[in-house]
Design a protein around this motif. Sequence first.
Motif, PDB file in Angstrom:
ATOM      1  N   SER A  35      10.860   8.561 -31.762  1.00 11.88           N
ATOM      2  CA  SER A  35      10.109   7.764 -31.013  1.00 11.88           C
ATOM      3  C   SER A  35      10.674   5.962 -31.595  1.00 11.88           C
ATOM      4  O   SER A  35       9.943   5.058 -31.571  1.00 11.88           O
ATOM      5  N   ILE A  38      11.202   3.612 -29.215  1.00 10.34           N
ATOM      6  CA  ILE A  38      10.547   2.827 -28.399  1.00 10.34           C
ATOM      7  C   ILE A  38       9.483   1.600 -29.585  1.00 10.34           C
ATOM      8  O   ILE A  38       9.508   0.090 -28.869  1.00 10.34           O
ATOM      9  N   THR A  39       9.150   2.358 -31.038  1.00  7.25           N
ATOM     10  CA  THR A  39       8.641   1.584 -31.748  1.00  7.25           C
ATOM     11  C   THR A  39       9.774  -0.164 -31.653  1.00  7.25           C
ATOM     12  O   THR A  39       9.159  -0.900 -31.876  1.00  7.25           O
ATOM     13  N   GLU A  42       9.231  -2.273 -28.548  1.00  7.01           N
ATOM     14  CA  GLU A  42       7.842  -2.599 -28.888  1.00  7.01           C
ATOM     15  C   GLU A  42       7.915  -4.406 -29.986  1.00  7.01           C
ATOM     16  O   GLU A  42       7.450  -4.665 -29.207  1.00  7.01           O
ATOM     17  N   ASN A  43       8.720  -3.774 -30.824  1.00  7.99           N
ATOM     18  CA  ASN A  43       8.545  -4.389 -31.858  1.00  7.99           C
ATOM     19  C   ASN A  43       9.040  -5.832 -31.433  1.00  7.99           C
ATOM     20  O   ASN A  43       8.515  -7.468 -31.690  1.00  7.99           O
ATOM     21  N   TYR A  45      10.539  -6.694 -28.100  1.00  6.20           N
ATOM     22  CA  TYR A  45      10.705  -7.215 -27.166  1.00  6.20           C
ATOM     23  C   TYR A  45       9.185  -6.699 -26.237  1.00  6.20           C
ATOM     24  O   TYR A  45       8.969  -6.994 -25.233  1.00  6.20           O
ATOM     25  N   GLY A  46       8.380  -6.289 -27.268  1.00  8.06           N
ATOM     26  CA  GLY A  46       6.860  -5.830 -26.194  1.00  8.06           C
ATOM     27  C   GLY A  46       6.623  -7.253 -25.238  1.00  8.06           C
ATOM     28  O   GLY A  46       6.212  -7.481 -24.289  1.00  8.06           O
ATOM     29  N   ILE A  49       8.234  -8.746 -22.133  1.00  5.40           N
ATOM     30  CA  ILE A  49       8.667  -6.784 -21.652  1.00  5.40           C
ATOM     31  C   ILE A  49       7.324  -7.304 -20.769  1.00  5.40           C
ATOM     32  O   ILE A  49       7.047  -7.253 -19.255  1.00  5.40           O
ATOM     33  N   GLY A  50       6.030  -7.274 -21.731  1.00 10.54           N
ATOM     34  CA  GLY A  50       4.368  -7.754 -20.628  1.00 10.54           C
ATOM     35  C   GLY A  50       4.537  -9.037 -19.595  1.00 10.54           C
ATOM     36  O   GLY A  50       4.775  -9.049 -18.721  1.00 10.54           O
TER      37      GLY A  50
END
Length: 102
Positions: A35, A38-39, A42-43, A45-46, A49-50
Motif C-alpha cells: 500500500s 497508495i500512501t 494520497e500524500n 496528489y490527494g 484528485i479530490g
Amino acid sequence: GSLITLSCLSHRVVCQVISSAVPADLVQDNDTSDSSWITRLENNYGFYIGLGLAVFSSFLIGSSVILKKKGLLRLVEKGGTRAGDGGHGYLKDWLWWAGLLT
C-alpha cells in the motif's frame, strides 16, 4: 555494547546490544509495501484528485439537470401534459432518461 534488562512476571533477561540495526523507516513490511504507492499518491496528489472528482461530479450533476429540463421542454412543445399537471409523457422521452441516468 549496551545492556538492556527485560522483565516479565516470572523471568528477568539481560540482553547485550552488539551493533545498531537498520532504522525502522528503511525496513518495509509486507503489509506496508503493497500500500506504499497508495500512501505516496494520497500524500502528493490527494488535493488534486479530490478537486478533479468535485469538478467532474459537478459537471455530471449539471448536465443531468440540463438534459432532464430539455426533455421536459420538448414535451411541452409537442403539446403533452406537463409533469406538474399529472402528465407522465416525459417517461417516453429518451432525452429525459439520458438526463436521469447521467
